[in-house]
Design a protein around this motif. Structure first.
Motif, PDB file in Angstrom:
ATOM      1  N   ALA A  89      -3.843  10.013 -16.301  1.00 17.09           N
ATOM      2  CA  ALA A  89      -4.384  10.443 -15.014  1.00 17.09           C
ATOM      3  C   ALA A  89      -4.360   9.300 -14.001  1.00 17.09           C
ATOM      4  N   ALA A  90      -4.766   8.117 -14.426  1.00 20.08           N
ATOM      5  CA  ALA A  90      -4.726   6.961 -13.532  1.00 20.08           C
ATOM      6  C   ALA A  90      -3.285   6.628 -13.156  1.00 20.08           C
ATOM      7  N   GLY A  91      -2.362   6.778 -14.098  1.00 16.60           N
ATOM      8  CA  GLY A  91      -0.948   6.531 -13.807  1.00 16.60           C
ATOM      9  C   GLY A  91      -0.404   7.470 -12.752  1.00 16.60           C
ATOM     10  N   VAL A  92      -0.759   8.741 -12.835  1.00 20.55           N
ATOM     11  CA  VAL A  92      -0.328   9.707 -11.816  1.00 20.55           C
ATOM     12  C   VAL A  92      -0.906   9.329 -10.458  1.00 20.55           C
ATOM     13  N   SER A  93      -2.176   8.947 -10.438  1.00 21.90           N
ATOM     14  CA  SER A  93      -2.817   8.552  -9.186  1.00 21.90           C
ATOM     15  C   SER A  93      -2.163   7.313  -8.586  1.00 21.90           C
ATOM     16  N   VAL A  94      -1.883   6.329  -9.422  1.00 26.59           N
ATOM     17  CA  VAL A  94      -1.260   5.087  -8.942  1.00 26.59           C
ATOM     18  C   VAL A  94       0.166   5.360  -8.453  1.00 26.59           C
ATOM     19  N   LEU A  95       0.901   6.199  -9.155  1.00 23.93           N
ATOM     20  CA  LEU A  95       2.249   6.560  -8.712  1.00 23.93           C
ATOM     21  C   LEU A  95       2.203   7.215  -7.334  1.00 23.93           C
ATOM     22  N   CYS A  96       1.283   8.140  -7.130  1.00 21.19           N
ATOM     23  CA  CYS A  96       1.151   8.798  -5.824  1.00 21.19           C
ATOM     24  C   CYS A  96       0.766   7.795  -4.743  1.00 21.19           C
ATOM     25  N   TYR A  97      -0.144   6.886  -5.051  1.00 19.49           N
ATOM     26  CA  TYR A  97      -0.554   5.873  -4.080  1.00 19.49           C
ATOM     27  C   TYR A  97       0.614   4.958  -3.723  1.00 19.49           C
ATOM     28  N   PHE A  98       1.348   4.513  -4.725  1.00 20.48           N
ATOM     29  CA  PHE A  98       2.487   3.626  -4.493  1.00 20.48           C
ATOM     30  C   PHE A  98       3.548   4.321  -3.641  1.00 20.48           C
ATOM     31  N   LEU A  99       3.855   5.568  -3.956  1.00 23.16           N
ATOM     32  CA  LEU A  99       4.844   6.306  -3.161  1.00 23.16           C
ATOM     33  C   LEU A  99       4.366   6.501  -1.728  1.00 23.16           C
ATOM     34  N   ARG A 100       3.075   6.720  -1.560  1.00 24.08           N
ATOM     35  CA  ARG A 100       2.526   6.843  -0.204  1.00 24.08           C
ATOM     36  C   ARG A 100       2.693   5.545   0.579  1.00 24.08           C
ATOM     37  N   GLN A 101       2.394   4.426  -0.052  1.00 27.43           N
ATOM     38  CA  GLN A 101       2.519   3.133   0.610  1.00 27.43           C
ATOM     39  C   GLN A 101       3.973   2.825   0.970  1.00 27.43           C
ATOM     40  N   VAL A 102       4.877   3.078   0.043  1.00 26.65           N
ATOM     41  CA  VAL A 102       6.294   2.817   0.300  1.00 26.65           C
ATOM     42  C   VAL A 102       6.801   3.729   1.412  1.00 26.65           C
ATOM     43  N   PHE A 103       6.397   4.992   1.402  1.00 31.41           N
ATOM     44  CA  PHE A 103       6.797   5.923   2.453  1.00 31.41           C
ATOM     45  C   PHE A 103       6.306   5.446   3.821  1.00 31.41           C
ATOM     46  N   THR A 104       5.060   4.990   3.891  1.00 31.43           N
ATOM     47  CA  THR A 104       4.515   4.465   5.142  1.00 31.43           C
ATOM     48  C   THR A 104       5.296   3.246   5.610  1.00 31.43           C
ATOM     49  N   LEU A 105       5.651   2.383   4.691  1.00 29.23           N
ATOM     50  CA  LEU A 105       6.424   1.192   5.027  1.00 29.23           C
ATOM     51  C   LEU A 105       7.814   1.550   5.544  1.00 29.23           C
ATOM     52  N   VAL A 106       8.473   2.497   4.914  1.00 29.89           N
ATOM     53  CA  VAL A 106       9.807   2.919   5.344  1.00 29.89           C
ATOM     54  C   VAL A 106       9.749   3.584   6.714  1.00 29.89           C
ATOM     55  N   VAL A 107       8.743   4.414   6.952  1.00 29.61           N
ATOM     56  CA  VAL A 107       8.592   5.053   8.259  1.00 29.61           C
ATOM     57  C   VAL A 107       8.361   3.996   9.338  1.00 29.61           C
ATOM     58  N   ALA A 108       7.536   3.001   9.048  1.00 34.74           N
ATOM     59  CA  ALA A 108       7.293   1.926  10.010  1.00 34.74           C
ATOM     60  C   ALA A 108       8.578   1.148  10.296  1.00 34.74           C
ATOM     61  N   TYR A 109       9.367   0.924   9.281  1.00 33.69           N
ATOM     62  CA  TYR A 109      10.615   0.189   9.461  1.00 33.69           C
ATOM     63  C   TYR A 109      11.594   0.959  10.343  1.00 33.69           C
ATOM     64  N   PHE A 110      11.768   2.247  10.058  1.00 32.51           N
ATOM     65  CA  PHE A 110      12.735   3.038  10.812  1.00 32.51           C
ATOM     66  C   PHE A 110      12.236   3.461  12.185  1.00 32.51           C
ATOM     67  N   SER A 111      10.947   3.352  12.427  1.00 32.29           N
ATOM     68  CA  SER A 111      10.441   3.663  13.763  1.00 32.29           C
ATOM     69  C   SER A 111      10.556   2.474  14.702  1.00 32.29           C
ATOM     70  N   GLY A 112      11.055   1.358  14.191  1.00 36.86           N
ATOM     71  CA  GLY A 112      11.324   0.199  15.034  1.00 36.86           C
ATOM     72  C   GLY A 112      10.102  -0.668  15.291  1.00 36.86           C
ATOM     73  N   VAL A 113       9.140  -0.644  14.414  1.00 36.63           N
ATOM     74  CA  VAL A 113       7.938  -1.449  14.585  1.00 36.63           C
ATOM     75  C   VAL A 113       8.231  -2.931  14.383  1.00 36.63           C
ATOM     76  N   GLY A 114       9.274  -3.241  13.658  1.00 38.68           N
ATOM     77  CA  GLY A 114       9.610  -4.636  13.397  1.00 38.68           C
ATOM     78  C   GLY A 114       8.765  -5.240  12.296  1.00 38.68           C
ATOM     79  N   VAL A 115       8.583  -4.502  11.252  1.00 33.92           N
ATOM     80  CA  VAL A 115       7.756  -4.930  10.128  1.00 33.92           C
ATOM     81  C   VAL A 115       8.607  -5.741   9.159  1.00 33.92           C
ATOM     82  N   PRO A 116       8.167  -6.954   8.792  1.00 35.48           N
ATOM     83  CA  PRO A 116       8.879  -7.689   7.747  1.00 35.48           C
ATOM     84  C   PRO A 116       8.627  -7.016   6.391  1.00 35.48           C
ATOM     85  N   MET A 117       9.595  -6.251   5.931  1.00 33.93           N
ATOM     86  CA  MET A 117       9.428  -5.389   4.755  1.00 33.93           C
ATOM     87  C   MET A 117       8.983  -6.173   3.517  1.00 33.93           C
TER      88      MET A 117
END
Length: 178
Positions: free
Chosen positions: A100-128
């Motif tokens: 159960a914790a593994g499923v939760s951590v996987l979802c959290y990690f995917l959420r964080q990576v998705f947010t990072l990718v969206v920030a990168y492609f929106s031109g925010v200039g985030v050092p990935m």
């Protein structure tokens, strides 16, 4: 009674996410309380109930935290669908907590990576690389620790209310099969 529990869990998750968990930040990393609740509902009751609770709770969090309607509702609906795929696979003893914790951590990690990718492609200039090593990984580790504690509490509650009180016969999540 089942729907009352779902409503209470949804409201608990919203309250924790909006009021308590921002106070628990460590170096900017904050676990996601409503994600924990959504994953719990998906594992306990199934994907449909989790999608409804995730969408409604996400809309409420959008109104409270984001100021725009949509991002949290979409996020928690997707988390409910992903975690709902593990419903009825969460049987057993202490390994159910880890699953159960593994499923939760996987979802959290995917959420964080998705947010990072969206920030990168929106031109925010985030050092990935820097954001990944200084925000995504520490946040995921912090969420993992909170997830283990969260699901351990529910596992012991399940153990306490179980009729036979045996480790082998206890089912952590899922419905009883005929």
């Amino acid at each position: 009674m089942r729907y009352v529990k779902l409503i209470c869990l949804t409201l608990l998750g919203i309250a924790l996410q909006a009021m308590l968990f921002p106070q628990l930040q460590i170096s900017g990393a904050q676990p996601d309380a409503f994600l924990l609740v959504t994953v719990f509902i998906a594992l306990q009751y199934g994907w449909f109930e989790a999608v409804v609770c995730g969408a409604v709770g996400g809309l409420m969090l959008d109104a409270l935290l984001a100021g725009s309607i949509g991002p949290y509702a979409l996020l928690y609906t997707a988390v409910a669908i992903l975690a709902g795929g593990f419903h009825n696979r969460m049987e057993g003893g202490f390994t159910a907590i880890l699953k159960a914790a593994g499923v939760s951590v996987l979802c959290y990690f995917l959420r964080q990576v998705f947010t990072l990718v969206v920030a990168y492609f929106s031109g925010v200039g985030v050092p990935m690389a820097r954001v990944f090593t200084q925000a995504v990984l520490p946040g995921t580790l912090y969420h993992a620790a909170v997830s283990l504690a969260w699901f351990t509490i529910f596992w012991f509650k399940k153990m306490r209310t179980h009729k036979k009180h045996t480790w082998q016969a206890t089912r952590f999540y899922g419905r009883k099969r005929g």
